[in-house]
Design an enzyme around this catalytic site. Sequence first.
Site, PDB file in Angstrom:
ATOM      1  N   GLY A 243       0.881  -1.289  -0.016  1.00 18.33           N
ATOM      2  CA  GLY A 243       0.024   0.076   0.102  1.00 18.33           C
ATOM      3  C   GLY A 243       0.816   1.235  -0.049  1.00 18.33           C
ATOM      4  O   GLY A 243       2.191   1.178  -0.107  1.00 18.33           O
TER       5      GLY A 243
ATOM      6  N   LEU B 100       1.339   3.902   2.159  1.00 16.41           N
ATOM      7  CA  LEU B 100       2.311   3.873   3.336  1.00 16.41           C
ATOM      8  C   LEU B 100       3.110   2.764   3.592  1.00 16.41           C
ATOM      9  O   LEU B 100       4.212   2.667   3.921  1.00 16.41           O
ATOM     10  CB  LEU B 100       1.525   4.218   4.689  1.00 16.41           C
ATOM     11  CG  LEU B 100       2.081   4.165   5.928  1.00 16.41           C
ATOM     12  CD1 LEU B 100       3.294   5.427   5.761  1.00 16.41           C
ATOM     13  CD2 LEU B 100       1.410   4.461   7.108  1.00 16.41           C
TER      14      LEU B 100
ATOM     15  N   ASP C 145      -3.643 -12.392   5.288  1.00 13.00           N
ATOM     16  CA  ASP C 145      -4.778 -11.912   5.100  1.00 13.00           C
ATOM     17  C   ASP C 145      -5.468 -11.445   6.489  1.00 13.00           C
ATOM     18  O   ASP C 145      -5.922 -12.375   7.073  1.00 13.00           O
ATOM     19  CB  ASP C 145      -5.818 -12.809   4.290  1.00 13.00           C
ATOM     20  CG  ASP C 145      -7.118 -12.237   3.809  1.00 13.00           C
ATOM     21  OD1 ASP C 145      -7.534 -10.867   4.440  1.00 13.00           O
ATOM     22  OD2 ASP C 145      -7.786 -12.709   3.172  1.00 13.00           O
TER      23      ASP C 145
ATOM     24  N   ALA D  17      -5.840  -1.840   4.979  1.00 10.63           N
ATOM     25  CA  ALA D  17      -7.128  -1.048   5.324  1.00 10.63           C
ATOM     26  C   ALA D  17      -8.182  -1.165   4.203  1.00 10.63           C
ATOM     27  O   ALA D  17      -7.556  -1.163   2.848  1.00 10.63           O
ATOM     28  CB  ALA D  17      -6.950   0.152   5.893  1.00 10.63           C
TER      29      ALA D  17
ATOM     30  N   TYR E 202     -16.453   4.669   7.458  1.00  6.64           N
ATOM     31  CA  TYR E 202     -14.889   4.659   7.357  1.00  6.64           C
ATOM     32  C   TYR E 202     -14.388   4.779   8.673  1.00  6.64           C
ATOM     33  O   TYR E 202     -13.692   4.142   9.370  1.00  6.64           O
ATOM     34  CB  TYR E 202     -14.130   5.536   6.190  1.00  6.64           C
ATOM     35  CG  TYR E 202     -12.664   5.149   6.367  1.00  6.64           C
ATOM     36  CD1 TYR E 202     -12.198   4.246   6.273  1.00  6.64           C
ATOM     37  CD2 TYR E 202     -12.236   6.521   6.729  1.00  6.64           C
ATOM     38  CE1 TYR E 202     -10.511   3.922   6.182  1.00  6.64           C
ATOM     39  CE2 TYR E 202     -10.641   6.459   6.644  1.00  6.64           C
ATOM     40  CZ  TYR E 202      -9.990   5.147   6.410  1.00  6.64           C
ATOM     41  OH  TYR E 202      -8.498   5.303   6.556  1.00  6.64           O
TER      42      TYR E 202
ATOM     43  N   LYS F 298     -12.445   2.306  11.871  1.00 10.25           N
ATOM     44  CA  LYS F 298     -11.072   2.683  12.221  1.00 10.25           C
ATOM     45  C   LYS F 298     -10.972   2.754  13.450  1.00 10.25           C
ATOM     46  O   LYS F 298     -10.076   2.453  14.212  1.00 10.25           O
ATOM     47  CB  LYS F 298     -10.558   3.781  11.407  1.00 10.25           C
ATOM     48  CG  LYS F 298     -10.158   3.488   9.868  1.00 10.25           C
ATOM     49  CD  LYS F 298      -9.323   2.255   9.434  1.00 10.25           C
ATOM     50  CE  LYS F 298      -7.937   2.668   9.873  1.00 10.25           C
ATOM     51  NZ  LYS F 298      -7.133   1.441   9.512  1.00 10.25           N
TER      52      LYS F 298
END
Length: 297
Positions: A14, A16, A41, A65, A130, A134
């Site tokens: 990803g 980051l 996973d 994410a 979202y 988180k």
Amino acid sequence: MSSKRRVAVIGSRGQLGNDLVEALHNHEDFETIPLTREQADCTDAASVRRALLQVRPQIVVNCAAFVRVDECEDRPQQAFEINALGALKVARACAEADSLCVYVSTDYVFDGSKTAPYSESDSTYPVNVYGASKLAGELLVRQSVPHWLIVRAAGLFGRTGARGKGGNFVETILAKVKAGEPLRIVDDIRMSPTYARDAATTLVGLIDSGVDGIVHLTNDGACTWYEFAKQILDLMGVRTAIDPVSSTEYPTRARRPKNSALLSERSLVKLRSWQDALKAYLVEKGHISASFAVAGE
């Protein structure tokens, strides 16, 4: 036997995660173990447990994410499966492996009602699925593993781009300019743009220093998306008109906090300004030369 500390990065491909793997490789005290979704996973407890117990890293950074904010409104089950229950599965595997669990969270855990930037001690209150998923991930990590570090990032732009979003804001703006498309950018939502490379480098320093708890990890300062776009074009020397619009004129499925700018109360967090970070990104991507960036200061 190597004295290096092993750091496993889940979600290593990803935006980051990619820069984090490189920053870890550049640090002589760490051995980096990049883990792809095929190898670990986060929605599969057995997969994560198998991957982590096999290598038993001292540190695990969970960058996995579901980041498509509007899509989270339509697919809340998937958002919570990855961002919350996935975080729980990683945290439980970290507890079993006696690893520090580092969870990457977001500025969207806040509701945006505060006029000043949010610090780590401010109360959370997400206004979209979202952000809620988180925040749930944060809480599940905190109650599942003895050693944890939660880093909240925001407005990330990096070389890889967000895999789930198909790029980043900077490249989207430049592509629209190249295509001659009109630019209508929201000017009443404030955030803290963050260069993924800066966030990754600082995160490695935090891990090296043994920091735990909650940390806000963004470049210094804040702006609206319109101001961010304007700075991109100014640095590029592009004279294209940008039409500032209100968020009511640009409705989205997910509500966005009006202000999700972040700052850190933690003394170890010292990132450069978002403007300087943007210059560095444009140089790195070859959009401008290093000499042009200096001359433009």
